[in-house]
Design a protein around this motif. Structure first.
Motif, short mmCIF file in Angstrom:
data_model
loop_
_atom_site.label_atom_id
_atom_site.label_comp_id
_atom_site.label_asym_id
_atom_site.label_seq_id
_atom_site.Cartn_x
_atom_site.Cartn_y
_atom_site.Cartn_z
N SER A 201 37.39 -16.85 34.85
CA SER A 201 37.05 -15.53 35.37
C SER A 201 36.05 -14.89 34.41
O SER A 201 35.92 -15.31 33.26
CB SER A 201 38.29 -14.66 35.47
OG SER A 201 38.74 -14.31 34.16
N GLN A 202 35.35 -13.87 34.88
CA GLN A 202 34.37 -13.20 34.04
C GLN A 202 35.02 -12.65 32.77
O GLN A 202 34.48 -12.79 31.67
CB GLN A 202 33.70 -12.06 34.83
CG GLN A 202 32.49 -11.48 34.13
CD GLN A 202 31.38 -12.52 33.92
OE1 GLN A 202 31.00 -13.23 34.86
NE2 GLN A 202 30.88 -12.63 32.70
N LEU A 208 35.52 -15.60 25.43
CA LEU A 208 34.93 -16.71 24.66
C LEU A 208 33.58 -16.30 24.08
O LEU A 208 33.23 -16.69 22.96
CB LEU A 208 34.75 -17.94 25.56
CG LEU A 208 36.01 -18.73 25.88
CD1 LEU A 208 35.65 -19.94 26.75
CD2 LEU A 208 36.71 -19.19 24.61
N SER A 209 32.85 -15.50 24.85
CA SER A 209 31.56 -15.01 24.36
C SER A 209 31.76 -14.17 23.09
O SER A 209 31.01 -14.29 22.13
CB SER A 209 30.88 -14.19 25.45
OG SER A 209 29.78 -13.50 24.92
N SER A 266 34.84 -6.17 29.56
CA SER A 266 33.41 -6.47 29.70
C SER A 266 32.75 -6.73 28.34
O SER A 266 31.55 -7.02 28.28
CB SER A 266 32.69 -5.31 30.39
OG SER A 266 32.63 -4.19 29.53
N PHE A 267 33.52 -6.65 27.27
CA PHE A 267 32.95 -6.89 25.94
C PHE A 267 32.42 -8.32 25.84
O PHE A 267 33.08 -9.27 26.28
CB PHE A 267 34.00 -6.70 24.84
CG PHE A 267 34.40 -5.26 24.61
CD1 PHE A 267 33.75 -4.22 25.24
CD2 PHE A 267 35.45 -4.96 23.74
CE1 PHE A 267 34.12 -2.90 25.03
CE2 PHE A 267 35.83 -3.65 23.52
CZ PHE A 267 35.17 -2.61 24.17
#
Ligand SMILES: [Zn+2]
Length: 295
Positions: A201-202, A208-209, A266-267
């Motif tokens: 999922s986003q 992970l980003s 959204s981070f």
């Protein structure tokens, strides 16, 4: 920083006299979009897209466009001659890049690997890269597709004036962070992260980003460790400058400033506190293993 008169890198590509057009990366993207339904249908197609995305997406220094913090930015002519200050800033980034080369080369040797030096591209306003067309407002970035770091030095003015993050060591941190992404590229971290992100999922992919970005911060701190210990580049107040910059570019801080609200799911780069902590960890330990944010 005590940087003047130090070795300069041969790997700086000065494109500050050139102007870029949007045409560069568009045909490839158009082609991908045209065949997207077909590519998504098969497993081989999805892997192809994934591999393509690794080359296409650039790794940025921070998550929110700097200029958005205070409305549209001013446009300046890209054919303007370089001022004395421009020239000095060019020398500064060249010295910092050279120092990252001097530090990462032996660290890679210790890991039984070879450090392939990245190229740093200086540009004004906009630039074409293997990751596509980019505008200065997107901030400095690293493109794994061509192993190049891209920076419009006006970003340093934004750091000082809009983000409240002045100082030469804060500026060096930006370069060291992007070099950190290059190190991740050489170590296969970027590729592994992309593969792991497929099908998530986003919100999970964003997590992970964040780990990937915090590791680049840790690697930037690690560079600072040796820049101080082995090269005596640091002066009093430098570490505070970098930590202040790390705090200024946390996702929570930037979102609060630009949107008036914070959405943790959204981070993509980490909170101010996380970015400071991981930079500090690299700075204190000088250890690649200590920068394993994925553990
Ligand atoms: Zn980054």
């Amino acid at each position: 920083m005590d940087w003047k008169g130090r070795r300069r890198s041969d790997n700086v590509e000065d494109r500050r006299h050139m102007s870029a057009s949007r045409a560069g990366g568009a045909p490839a993207l158009g082609l991908i979009l045209r065949f997207l339904p077909f590519l998504l249908k098969t497993k081989a197609g999805r892997i192809l897209l994934l591999v393509g995305a690794v080359g296409y997406a650039g790794m940025h220094f921070m998550g929110v466009d700097v200029l958005n913090l205070s409305g549209p930015g001013q446009v300046s002519s890209s054919s303007a001659p370089l001022s004395e200050k421009d020239k000095e800033m060019g020398e500064f980034v060249s010295v910092v890049l050279a120092n990252t080369e001097d530090i990462w080369t032996p660290l890679f040797q210790q890991m039984g690997r070879t450090y392939e030096k990245p190229v740093l591209v200086l540009f004004r306003n906009s630039v074409n890269s293997a990751c596509g067309y980019a505008q200065a407002a997107m901030g400095p970035f690293y493109c794994p597709g061509d192993n190049k770091l891209y920076i419009d030095l006006s970003f340093y003015e934004d750091m000082k004036n809009k983000l409240g993050a002045p100082g030469d060591f804060a500026q060096a941190y930006v370069i060291a962070h992007e070099v950190g992404h290059h190190v991740q590229n050489l170590l296969g971290v970027l590729q592994r992260t992309r593969q792991a992100q497929a099908g998530l999922s986003q919100a999970e992919a964003n997590r992970l980003s964040v780990k990937q970005e915090l590791q680049a911060d840790c690697f930037a701190g690690l560079w600072g460790h040796y820049a101080d210990k082995d090269f005596r580049l640091l002066e009093d107040g430098d570490i505070e400058e970098a930590l202040n910059a790390a705090a200024a570019i946390g996702d929570d801080k930037l979102q609060q400033q630009s949107q008036g609200t914070v959405r943790p799911e959204s981070f993509t780069h980490g909170t101010s506190r996380q970015r400071m902590e991981w930079f500090k960890r690299g700075l204190q330990t000088g250890s690649v293993a200590a920068c394993d944010t994925f553990r």
